[in-house]
Design a protein around this motif. Sequence first.
Motif, short mmCIF file in Angstrom:
data_model
loop_
_atom_site.label_atom_id
_atom_site.label_comp_id
_atom_site.label_asym_id
_atom_site.label_seq_id
_atom_site.Cartn_x
_atom_site.Cartn_y
_atom_site.Cartn_z
N GLN A 116 0.84 -1.07 -0.08
CA GLN A 116 0.04 -0.17 -0.01
C GLN A 116 0.82 1.21 0.10
O GLN A 116 1.84 1.33 0.89
N SER A 118 -0.62 4.48 -0.74
CA SER A 118 -1.35 5.63 -0.82
C SER A 118 -2.31 5.49 0.21
O SER A 118 -2.47 4.63 0.86
N VAL A 119 -2.86 6.76 0.94
CA VAL A 119 -3.71 6.53 2.13
C VAL A 119 -5.19 6.32 1.47
O VAL A 119 -5.49 6.99 0.72
N SER A 121 -9.16 4.54 2.74
CA SER A 121 -10.04 4.40 3.92
C SER A 121 -9.73 3.16 4.79
O SER A 121 -9.35 2.23 4.21
N SER A 122 -9.80 3.36 6.18
CA SER A 122 -9.46 2.39 6.91
C SER A 122 -10.35 1.21 6.84
O SER A 122 -10.07 -0.06 7.00
N LEU A 147 5.06 6.56 4.29
CA LEU A 147 3.77 7.01 4.74
C LEU A 147 3.72 6.82 6.19
O LEU A 147 3.03 7.17 6.97
N PHE A 160 -5.61 4.75 10.24
CA PHE A 160 -5.06 4.30 8.80
C PHE A 160 -3.70 3.23 9.09
O PHE A 160 -3.70 2.05 8.72
N ILE A 161 -2.87 3.72 9.89
CA ILE A 161 -1.50 3.03 9.81
C ILE A 161 -2.03 1.90 10.79
O ILE A 161 -1.47 0.77 10.58
#
Length: 393
Positions: A116, A118-119, A121-122, A147, A160-161
């Motif tokens: 992954q 890019s950010v 949605s979780s 990121l 997200f993380i």
Amino acid sequence: MFVAQLKSGQLISILHVSRNRLSVFEKLAPFFCPLCKQELILKKGEQKTPHFAHKTTCLIKPEGETETHLQGKKNLFAWLKRQGVKPQLEAYLPDINQRPDLLFQWNDKRVVIEFQCSVISSQDIYKRTSSYLNHNYYPIWFLYEGLVKKSPFTIQLNSFISQFIFHDQSYPVIISFHPQKEEFITYTNIVPFSKNRAFCLEQIYTMQDPIDMILQPSSQRVNFLPYWVANSEKWLIQQTLFPDARKNKFLQFLYQRKLHPTSLPWEIGIPLPNMYIIETPPVEWQFYIWYFFLYTRKIGAVISKDEIHRFIFHKLNLYIRFRGLPAISMDEKVQPFNNYISFLTSLGFFKDIKDKLIVVKKPEILKQGNVDRTYRKGIFYSKNKEKIMRFFI
């Protein structure tokens, strides 16, 4: 994408095709996405790795592919081939209509890797991870190192993380990858001291290191308690200084009961394993357990452990939030609370008798709690170091 489908249904890959031979592949057009069946175009510019791209956005996997993503998949594929696990690039899985970056067999499991860059949605990560798990695939997400927001011994653990915590093993880990440097970075010993920040240990690996070392890193025993004392204290003081402190549910709860944050005893806010499961800061969720099952109880009170578990998931759901992580069982969710009860028991507050607890000692509110806080808290942690660290062995 490196893999496309021809009109006949045949799949072709341009991963190892030289630029000189790309003109031959162009004659095979039109190309289609194996996932959404929309038409693809072959891009062979000089600035970017040759690849297939959608004419329009993919309906199933909408985020586009950057050069970092393309290079990362290429490097990871080469690394896995050297490991002897026979990886498949962009394998289409018709049973779940997914196309992971890589698929291979490892330790008798069908493993999928998603890189992954890019950010997103979780919720999207959760949905895709759950889909893999429900169909007996073992998903591992590699996060692009660019990121990751961090400082020495600290990682930002936002919604997200936190989705990248690889927790299907004894020691939770976040694995990141830097394609340009050809480095893997693992973040282990993850212990959050606030909603969005956690203590961690960082380790760098190269693409020459074996797969087991990276996917199954061992936890390291390290005395992080002085660091914990300083950062947890900083967090607690900050809560009272924020402009919207009056709207903070935790502070409201304290003030309504004539308690001040700096009067809370040192046994609240203890670092424990698996706390990454809980989004609520440790000082807050441990306070509620301390308050309802110790502070408001009389000596000799008998408490069923089932009562504590029911209270956590039904009465305290307004105050305690869990992170939206897939494949977390109820037993795993309750473990941090059990560990905290065990710690309070080791301090002599409870007597543990099978499925019950008996209150044998009442806690004391701190006197002059705003005086020499870090020093006094450090003495408490030094005195109880082994009682805390035993949970991490």
